[in-house]
Design a protein around this motif. Structure first.
Motif, PDB file in Angstrom:
ATOM      1  N   ASP A  22      19.625  11.605  -8.281  1.00 29.36           N
ATOM      2  CA  ASP A  22      20.669  12.577  -7.951  1.00 29.36           C
ATOM      3  C   ASP A  22      21.992  11.860  -7.766  1.00 29.36           C
ATOM      4  OD1 ASP A  22      18.271  14.101  -5.807  1.00 29.36           O
ATOM      5  OD2 ASP A  22      18.932  14.824  -7.773  1.00 29.36           O
ATOM      6  N   ASP A  75      21.433   8.073  -7.138  1.00 24.87           N
ATOM      7  CA  ASP A  75      20.649   7.379  -6.113  1.00 24.87           C
ATOM      8  C   ASP A  75      19.228   7.165  -6.613  1.00 24.87           C
ATOM      9  OD1 ASP A  75      20.127  10.308  -3.975  1.00 24.87           O
ATOM     10  OD2 ASP A  75      19.293   9.764  -5.917  1.00 24.87           O
ATOM     11  N   ASN A 119      16.717   8.767  -6.346  1.00 23.80           N
ATOM     12  CA  ASN A 119      16.034   9.979  -6.795  1.00 23.80           C
ATOM     13  C   ASN A 119      16.555  10.500  -8.119  1.00 23.80           C
ATOM     14  OD1 ASN A 119      13.910  11.006  -5.395  1.00 23.80           O
ATOM     15  ND2 ASN A 119      15.168  12.027  -3.852  1.00 23.80           N
ATOM     16  N   PRO A 175      11.712  12.355   2.881  1.00 21.94           N
ATOM     17  CA  PRO A 175      11.806  13.496   1.980  1.00 21.94           C
ATOM     18  C   PRO A 175      12.213  14.731   2.764  1.00 21.94           C
ATOM     19  CG  PRO A 175       9.513  13.021   2.461  1.00 21.94           C
ATOM     20  CD  PRO A 175      10.331  11.989   3.183  1.00 21.94           C
ATOM     21  N   PRO A 202      15.523   6.652   1.741  1.00 23.70           N
ATOM     22  CA  PRO A 202      14.531   6.835   0.677  1.00 23.70           C
ATOM     23  C   PRO A 202      13.174   7.263   1.212  1.00 23.70           C
ATOM     24  CG  PRO A 202      15.598   4.683   0.535  1.00 23.70           C
ATOM     25  CD  PRO A 202      16.024   5.284   1.818  1.00 23.70           C
TER      26      PRO A 202
END
Lengths: 235, 758
Positions: B390, B386, B388, B52, B49
């Protein structure tokens, strides 16, 4: 909590439940978690119970007192609650929460749900293909029939009311999430007509962004054409 | 970093790597004497996490045969002296470093900006020879999944029973389908011809270009975007009927799974090669007709058992396995994956079909019925998102491993196929899928883990410079679930050490958990092609050699034997591994063994270890919950036990606890702590049940209950009175007898380790 940002407390609680599995069809079928509980579990999974104990290296005799001791153990009552050595409760969330402590609210009204949906469909008529509109309309009629016929459960009606609320305040993602939670938790009740509601949300969302884009465009052209009194135009 | 344990854990969290050895023996000879090979468990898409992805592409080494990425440059300069930074990097200084040069970025992810992004594809292949309830439940799950799929994903439907039907998905009018006989296999070209996929442009559709992957947004009549087709497909699914062909008494339904899969593979091959796609096979019984049939339609002839296979009495097995292997290899070559969802009370042919999931990285789910929570929730969890938002699934990955010159790659074990890329890094000695430095993983997720095995090739008389480090770089190209292509690069380095003088350092840096899992994967890999007893013999021999090398003892004195902390759990792991369903097949059906092995070969270290040696926690009034020995002595009357085997969660109430519960003490306010005690393991079990894929079975039992056997069969039987054992005294590796207790096992082990005869 669920991804539904505007959810009221009682709806949130109702969405976090655990049902037992289907013991008739599957031996040791695990319990079924609601959509709300499952989406809560997203993110990096931390396995909490991972420690092990090494066997003693010298093979020393173990503490006895196992199941094979003869005769029933003397059964007194468990240590009462005032006992200071009461164990720590496990780390997981409370399971099987039923929202018994909340006041029973009046059932969502069918009209309050169907009217906005039909209105939304009307709004989309210009923007969406006729066949799709007819299909959505057919499914809304089915929803109405089911509702009027008392075939929908209270949680479904409650969540539909919430969905319609999100839809009317343009919270597309929230409305979508509620539709998903209904499909996951109540598929038998909703599958035939819910896909129409899903499509309606998508069409309304795209109509809205089209309208917003058009507005921006027309506002931009209006600005260009506007002259400000007393201000010299650039040569 | 105070201890190696912390070092190991930090590295796993950052890079998704666990090495068997973290200080490397510097010569080939010494490395082989370590017994456990130098190897690692690698999770290519480890969830990060805090990491990025960067918006540019990695800089590659200029040598055309190399293509190492410029992460951790000092190590790379060692590996690749000719490496030059391109001019764009001219502004590098102490304060202005690109991300790759900073040590905390040993793992870094790049996004590929160029190229069209093709949508994900989901092709449902559905068995209609199910009971009414089952079919209804499956239909509902599939309808539900349409709400979970991304709106621009493409979806398709093939149904099968005696015939195979490929459904044309259209928004208007009457639904059409193409029907194939289930008895005859067809080539890819025949399938594509019959489905009209090779015809020139049809007047009412867009012109179909010869190279579909250049125009990824063209959908075919059989694969349409979810947002367009969901309403019609919902209706189509709702109208599916059971296979209409009548099944007479004493017969099985005719199920043409082999042809159905073949058509699915051919359809995707012809329309969308080299893009992320899942073929999802839902089946409720064994294939009984056509190529790939696993059993005939006479119920009185049962499907093969391990006993049948051992006696060479499995008529259809070889041919069926060959059929599915052919399909699996083609699918992997096309970059697609095959999932198998098998729900039936009897076997469904997972043994023969397992390569479809194992080679392509697809999932294998085994349940009793589609109308169970186990199937429904496991299926839902495929579409989990997840942090995010996604999907956790990814597609079309290629893993490329590069090593510094003292190391070579022996092979990989996991859900992958070889890409047959030879090179200077590739060893001639193969472990697992070898002979290559690149593998393809067509379907993977955030926990998919490969075991990668290395060989130290440095010669004994070529010393490593002081403080020298070896390096390995893992480059994973893949299609993210957002359809964008990405590259993740992990570069690691470890110190070399001379085993003659620094054995203690090497010992201290041994990761017994990783070593156990890596050896277990090797054992299970061997078990697929070798005889069971041979694998056990091999495993025992390795364990004895390891104890001889690293144990502290006086010769011929078993009582003096000791292992240091970094090895103390290892013999236990091996003991439980020998008893596990991965190596003991006769307690399970061939399908069950295939299912267990499938999951074992792809899980990360923590979950794999749970499978080898289940976790056991004890709850009581004597203190907080604590881990206890997986031993019958842990079963006490006043304790509640929670056992996690990965496939099952077992809660077991000791005799006294069960009696208290029966007496209803938990309902009395003055005994509220008893209520808490009963609830504590339930809460912990729920944490596990909420997240695990696949969903485990849940057994809530007590002393004397019939289901208690799940606990009793796993614990070490130290309390039995069984002292009968026999072991080979002749030359040749002895087998430590099955069903001995851990103490007896350890006694034998110590005797053999200290003996000068071995």
């Amino acid at each position: 909590m669920t991804r539904c940002p505007a959810g009221q407390a009682e709806v949130e609680m109702a969405e976090l439940y655990v049902k037992p599995g289907n013991k008739e069809r599957g031996w040791n079928d695990p319990p079924q978690f609601s959509y709300g509980l499952q989406t809560q579990a997203g993110g990096p999974r931390r396995t909490l119970l991972t420690k092990r104990v090494a066997a003693p290296q010298d093979g020393s005799p173990r503490v006895p007192a196992s199941e094979t001791s003869p005769g029933p153990p003397p059964m007194g009552p468990p240590p009462p609650s005032s006992n200071p050595t009461s164990p720590l409760v496990g780390s997981g969330p409370a399971s099987g929460v039923e929202p018994t402590s909340f006041p029973v609210e009046s059932e969502a009204l069918m009209e309050d749900v169907l009217r906005p949906l039909e209105q939304a469909l009307e709004d989309c008529r210009g923007h969406t293909k006729k066949q799709v509109c007819d299909d959505i309309s057919r499914r809304l009629a089915l929803l109405q029939e089911r509702w009027a016929g008392g075939k929908l459960s209270i949680p479904v009606k409650k969540r539909m009311a919430l969905l319609v609320q999100e839809l009317s305040t343009h919270q597309w993602d929230a409305a979508d999430d509620i539709h998903r939670s209904l499909m996951v938790d109540h598929v038998t009740e909703v599958s035939q007509w819910m896909v129409g509601v899903k499509r309606l949300i998508a069409e309304k969302r795209s109509l809205f962004s089209e309208e917003a884009a058009n507005e921006e465009k027309s506002a931009a052209t209006a600005e260009e054409n506007q002259t400000i009194p007393g201000f010299q135009q650039a040569p | 970093m105070a201890t190696y344990l912390e070092f190991i854990q930090q590295n796993e969290e950052r890079d998704g790597v666990r090495f068997s050895w973290n200080v490397w023996p510097s010569s080939r000879l010494e490395a082989t004497r370590m017994v456990v090979p130098l190897a690692c468990l690698f999770t290519p898409l480890k969830e990060r996490p805090d990491l990025p992805p960067v918006q540019y592409e990695p800089v590659l080494c200029s040598r055309p045969t190399c293509k190492a990425c410029n992460v951790d440059v000092p190590a790379l300069i060692e590996l690749f002296p000719s490496f030059q930074f391109p001019p764009a990097y001219g502004g590098i200084s102490e304060v202005n470093q690109p991300a790759e040069l900073m040590p905390q970025f040993s793992t870094i992810e790049y996004m590929i900006q160029r190229g069209a992004q093709s949508p994900l594809i989901f092709l449902y292949v559905v068995d209609t020879c199910l009971e009414e309830d089952d079919l209804q439940a499956l239909k509902e799950s599939l309808q539900m999944s349409l709400s979970l799929l991304p709106p621009d994903a493409l979806v398709g439907l093939i149904t099968f029973g005696r015939m195979v039907q490929v459904h044309e998905l259209s928004c208007e009018g009457i639904s059409k389908s193409y029907v194939f006989r289930g008895t005859k296999d067809l080539t890819a070209k025949q399938i594509q011809d019959m489905l009209g996929l090779t015809k020139p442009a049809m007047p009412m559709q867009q012109a179909r270009p010869a190279q579909p992957q250049e125009h990824p947004f063209v959908s075919s009549r059989f694969l349409q975007p979810v947002h367009k087709i969901d309403m019609n497909l919902t209706d189509l699914l709702g109208e599916l009927q059971r296979d209409p062909w009548p099944v007479t008494q004493g017969k099985r339904p005719l199920r043409s799974t082999g042809v159905a899969l073949s058509i699915a593979v051919g359809l995707l091959e012809g329309t969308f090669p080299n893009t992320g796609a899942r073929i999802m096979l839902f089946t409720g019984g064994p294939p009984t007709q056509g190529p790939g049939m696993v059993v005939g339609d006479e119920l009185k002839i049962p499907i093969r058992s391990w006993h049948d296979i051992e006696k060479d009495n499995a008529r259809f097995m070889k041919k069926a396995t060959k059929h599915y292997e052919m399909l699996a290899n083609r699918t992997a070559a096309n970059g697609h994956c095959i999932d198998i969802y098998a729900c039936a009370l009897d076997q469904t042919g997972l043994l023969e079909m397992k390569c479809c999931a194992n080679l392509t990285g697809g999932y294998m789910v085994m349940g009793d019925s589609f109308n169970t929570s186990l199937f429904k929730q496991t299926f839902q969890r495929i579409f989990t998102k997840d942090f995010n938002g996604d999907f956790r699934m990814a597609f079309g990955a290629t893993l490329d491993v590069k090593t510094s010159r003292e190391l070579k790659i022996a092979g990989a074990i996991g859900p992958c196929v070889s890409l047959n890329v030879k090179g200077p890094c590739v060893s001639e000695n193969e472990l697992g899928v070898g002979g290559t430095s690149q593998w393809k993983i067509c379907g993977l997720d955030l926990t998919s883990t490969l075991g990668i095995y290395f060989e130290v090739v440095n010669q004994h008389n070529a010393p490593i410079p002081q403080g020298g480090r070896g390096a390995i770089q893992f480059v994973t190209h893949y299609q993210h679930s957002s359809t964008q292509r990405r590259i993740r690069v992990t570069t690691i380095a470890r110190n070399w050490a001379d085993a003659q003088t620094q054995l203690r350092h090497i010992e201290a840096a041994f990761d017994q958990e990783a070593a156990a899992v890596l050896m277990a994967r090797l054992g299970v890999f061997r078990a697929e092609s070798e005889e069971g007893p041979d694998v056990l013999r091999w495993l025992d021999r390795q364990l004895i050699r390891l104890c001889q090398k690293f144990g502290q003892y006086n010769k011929e004195d078993p009582a003096s034997f000791r292992l240091s902390d970094s090895f103390s759990l290892y013999p236990q792991f091996m003991f439980h591994l020998r008893r596990s369903p991965f190596l003991q097949v006769f307690n399970n059906s061939p399908d069950e063994s295939s299912y267990y092995r499938h999951h074992f070969a792809r899980q990360d270290l923590t979950q794999s270890l749970i499978m080898i040696q289940p976790i056991l926690y004890s709850y009581s009034f004597h203190g907080p919950p604590e881990p206890v020995l997986l031993d019958s002595s842990s079963i006490l009357a006043d304790r509640i036990l929670l056992m996690d085997t990965f496939f099952q969660i077992v809660i077991y109430l000791g005799e006294t606890i069960a009696q208290w519960r029966k007496a209803g003490y938990q309902d009395m306010p003055e005994y509220e702590n008893f209520k808490h005690l009963l609830q504590a393991p339930l809460d912990d079990a729920q944490e596990i049940l909420q997240a695990r894929f696949p969903m485990p079975r849940y057994i809530n039992t007590e002393h004397g209950g019939s289901q208690a056997r799940f606990l009793l069969s796993k614990v070490n039987p130290s309390q039995t009175h069984n002292n009968l054992y026999a072991w080979g005294q002749e030359t040749g590796a002895p087998i430590l007898t099955d069903d001995v207790s851990l103490q007896v096992f350890m006694d034998h082990l110590k005797k053999l380790a200290v003996s000068s005869a071995c």
